[in-house]
Design a protein around this motif. Sequence first.
Motif, PDB file in Angstrom:
ATOM      1  N   UNK A 112      -0.918  77.647  -0.875  1.00 61.96           N
ATOM      2  CA  UNK A 112      -2.115  77.455   0.100  1.00 61.96           C
ATOM      3  C   UNK A 112      -3.544  77.721  -0.494  1.00 61.96           C
ATOM      4  N   UNK A 113      -3.409  78.815  -1.468  1.00 67.55           N
ATOM      5  CA  UNK A 113      -4.516  79.530  -1.997  1.00 67.55           C
ATOM      6  C   UNK A 113      -5.168  78.410  -2.939  1.00 67.55           C
ATOM      7  N   UNK A 114      -4.089  77.672  -3.549  1.00 63.01           N
ATOM      8  CA  UNK A 114      -4.943  76.729  -4.621  1.00 63.01           C
ATOM      9  C   UNK A 114      -5.783  75.673  -3.986  1.00 63.01           C
ATOM     10  N   UNK A 115      -5.558  75.412  -2.699  1.00 60.45           N
ATOM     11  CA  UNK A 115      -6.430  74.575  -1.982  1.00 60.45           C
ATOM     12  C   UNK A 115      -7.771  75.093  -1.423  1.00 60.45           C
ATOM     13  N   UNK A 116      -7.983  76.736  -1.826  1.00 62.50           N
ATOM     14  CA  UNK A 116      -9.081  77.205  -1.035  1.00 62.50           C
ATOM     15  C   UNK A 116     -10.336  77.129  -2.263  1.00 62.50           C
TER      16      UNK A 116
ATOM     17  N   UNK B  12      -5.811  62.981   2.473  1.00 65.54           N
ATOM     18  CA  UNK B  12      -4.814  63.614   2.996  1.00 65.54           C
ATOM     19  C   UNK B  12      -3.792  63.832   1.564  1.00 65.54           C
ATOM     20  N   UNK B  13      -3.871  65.331   1.418  1.00 62.48           N
ATOM     21  CA  UNK B  13      -3.238  65.791  -0.024  1.00 62.48           C
ATOM     22  C   UNK B  13      -2.160  66.407   0.299  1.00 62.48           C
ATOM     23  N   UNK B  14      -0.987  66.080  -0.705  1.00 64.38           N
ATOM     24  CA  UNK B  14       0.246  66.865  -0.773  1.00 64.38           C
ATOM     25  C   UNK B  14       0.538  67.317  -1.680  1.00 64.38           C
ATOM     26  N   UNK B  15       0.814  68.452  -1.769  1.00 66.13           N
ATOM     27  CA  UNK B  15       1.260  69.218  -3.238  1.00 66.13           C
ATOM     28  C   UNK B  15       2.756  69.854  -3.197  1.00 66.13           C
TER      29      UNK B  15
ATOM     30  N   UNK C 271       6.297  72.900  -0.664  1.00 68.08           N
ATOM     31  CA  UNK C 271       5.211  71.747  -0.449  1.00 68.08           C
ATOM     32  C   UNK C 271       4.193  72.237   0.587  1.00 68.08           C
ATOM     33  N   UNK C 272       3.051  71.996   0.023  1.00 66.45           N
ATOM     34  CA  UNK C 272       2.038  72.309   0.935  1.00 66.45           C
ATOM     35  C   UNK C 272       1.179  71.015   1.578  1.00 66.45           C
ATOM     36  N   UNK C 273       0.743  70.974   2.543  1.00 66.16           N
ATOM     37  CA  UNK C 273       0.102  69.643   3.106  1.00 66.16           C
ATOM     38  C   UNK C 273      -1.324  69.985   3.620  1.00 66.16           C
ATOM     39  N   UNK C 274      -2.281  69.221   3.688  1.00 67.29           N
ATOM     40  CA  UNK C 274      -3.420  69.433   4.248  1.00 67.29           C
ATOM     41  C   UNK C 274      -4.060  68.232   4.585  1.00 67.29           C
ATOM     42  N   UNK C 275      -5.098  67.847   5.442  1.00 65.77           N
ATOM     43  CA  UNK C 275      -5.843  66.683   5.754  1.00 65.77           C
ATOM     44  C   UNK C 275      -7.394  67.285   5.920  1.00 65.77           C
ATOM     45  N   UNK C 276      -8.116  66.164   5.625  1.00 66.77           N
ATOM     46  CA  UNK C 276      -9.609  66.342   5.536  1.00 66.77           C
ATOM     47  C   UNK C 276     -10.097  67.267   6.374  1.00 66.77           C
ATOM     48  N   UNK C 277      -9.928  67.063   7.899  1.00 60.48           N
ATOM     49  CA  UNK C 277     -10.557  67.587   8.863  1.00 60.48           C
ATOM     50  C   UNK C 277      -9.828  68.977   9.563  1.00 60.48           C
ATOM     51  N   UNK C 278      -8.441  68.780   9.126  1.00 59.38           N
ATOM     52  CA  UNK C 278      -7.727  70.074   9.552  1.00 59.38           C
ATOM     53  C   UNK C 278      -8.142  71.331   8.930  1.00 59.38           C
ATOM     54  N   UNK C 279      -8.000  71.164   7.462  1.00 58.78           N
ATOM     55  CA  UNK C 279      -8.212  71.995   6.462  1.00 58.78           C
ATOM     56  C   UNK C 279      -7.173  73.306   6.715  1.00 58.78           C
TER      57      UNK C 279
ATOM     58  N   UNK D 100      -3.582  74.520   5.777  1.00 61.52           N
ATOM     59  CA  UNK D 100      -2.528  73.946   4.788  1.00 61.52           C
ATOM     60  C   UNK D 100      -1.357  74.267   5.906  1.00 61.52           C
ATOM     61  N   UNK D 101      -0.225  73.572   5.783  1.00 63.33           N
ATOM     62  CA  UNK D 101       1.012  73.601   6.107  1.00 63.33           C
ATOM     63  C   UNK D 101       2.094  73.691   5.048  1.00 63.33           C
ATOM     64  N   UNK D 102       2.897  74.870   4.855  1.00 62.99           N
ATOM     65  CA  UNK D 102       3.922  74.974   3.747  1.00 62.99           C
ATOM     66  C   UNK D 102       5.173  74.847   4.312  1.00 62.99           C
TER      67      UNK D 102
END
Length: 617
Positions: A70-74, A108-111, A123-131, A133-135
């Motif tokens: 999750x931190x990688x998306x900050x 819409x990014x999934x890593x 796996x972490x997921x996030x969408x532009x407006x939500x921001x 991350x779901x792990x």
Amino acid sequence: MTRIQLLSPRLANQIAAGEVVERPASVIKELLENSLDAGAMRIDIEVEQGGVKLLRVRDDGSGIVQDDLPLALSRHATSKIRDLDDLERVATLGFRGEALASVSSVSRLTMTSCTAGADQAWQVETEGRDMQPRLQPAAHPRGTTVEVRDLFFNTPARRKFLRTEKTEFSHLEEVVKRLALSRFDVAFSLRHNGRTVFSLRPAHGEQEARRRVASVCGPAFVEQSLSIDSERSGLRLWGWVGLPTFSRSQADLQYFFVNGRMIKDKLVVHAVRQAYRDVLFNGRHPTFVLFLEVDPAVVDVNVHPTKHEVRFRDGRMVHDFLFSTLHRALAAQRPGDQPGAEGGTEAPAQLAPQMTGASAGVFSGQERMSLNEPAASWSAQPAFQPQRPSAGEVTGALQGFSTLYGNSPMGAGELTESTQQQDVPPLGYAVAQLHGVYILAENAQGLVVVDMHAAHERITYERLKLAMDQEGLRGQPLLVPESLAVSQREADCAEEHADWFSRLGFELQRMGPETLGIREIPALLRQADAVQLVRDVLSDLLEYGTSDRIEAHRNELLSTMACHGSVRANRRLTLTEMNALLRDMEQTERSGQCNHGRPTWTQMGMVELDKLFLRGR
């Protein structure tokens, strides 16, 4: 005015995305750089609809631990630097910590990632407006896969500026090619809409590296290029530069890397253009794949958000190193050298102790040709006398041309046998002259056709430059000194380089804080606009730390003199004169091109000739 307030994280990321994420190609660049920094040895890229619908990058790198996903998306989160000292010696491709945050804010990014020895992947997921991350746990081998879907789905204005699918994919493919050239040891594969575009295996040796360059740049580039490998003062330059005859109408085959990072830098462009100036046809662009290795501490890569530009601590030293290395390599190329062969040409670093061509005085034993002297007088006593059958024997061998040439006891079969038994020079031996313009010669490969005026023009030009270098540029005082209004910075620059100007035939005097007086100019350039020339030179000195404008003006004049002093079309030469010209070409720097960049000779091998007449079918 409204009150000052902090921007929301989502808006801040979208603003940052405007700097980093311009199109799908921008995204793929950031993802691939992360994979390479993670130590990946294989990277697979899958793209749909030019990258707008899907971008998937999978690598076998070190992976990311669960808590760091999750931190990688900050924003400004990175494992690549810790303090200011790290920033001053950046050794990785990415380091700002903005890429994933910016990409995730407009897609819409999934890593998914797994580290060595971990029980499972995460796996972490996030969408532009939500921001947010779901792990969650996932299945994945060691390494990382990043999926970017629906790029710019939440910023439709940005999406409208994208081009067609074909155009966007071409930009993306170019980015992949650049990074594939930067790391020969890494395998790359690219698929678009389910179709494999290319699959590049790791290249560990010289020959495999050439094959990868041929896959990316085309086999013609490798066949028509010189290998470069030179090291000096902590700088190393290696790679491939295209021959002047393999130029392009646009600058689309130019790859320059600094410590593995692809850059576009005006200092580099200027140095390369200088090196090719004397051999490139007007309006054409050189081709090259070059790698510069320097101490990371002497180059600043933190100049631009996309990291396409760099700043060198000592730009002048880098410029001079690039120019001298390329200039020497191009000058050392002679007829008979085989570009593109295994190992390429001898490295400039090895050539440095042994000066070649005009610099070594190879013309010292030859008769100097007066510009007003007929060709017969300078070539009747050639410095490199061909050890071959006499002119009568050669022409006698051409029995089919008995109306043009006298008969001789030596038959065609005997001549052929003689040719095979003796060492034949690269350009061979003249057999005829065509329409007073071209020399036809026979060498070991087949037929050589030489434009005699263009070839002689280059030989005369190089001799004039050598003489001028030995004698220097004499100054000529102006009857009335000219005053030149400049900035204080330019005036300081003129004072700093006063000795350099003096050696070139200029005498500049500082008349005031922002005024220079021109008291003397080079005698050879007395017709030039002295004021504008000094302005241009000062501009170059301030921008690049060096200038070649005076030398360029001088060479333009010498080129004109050489053109008028060379053998003209419809001039009938004897075989002895033609052979002398061929031998001089083999010893003259840059003899493959005339002063204007046109080729001076071409080769047609026996295979090509046989094809013309359908032989062997």
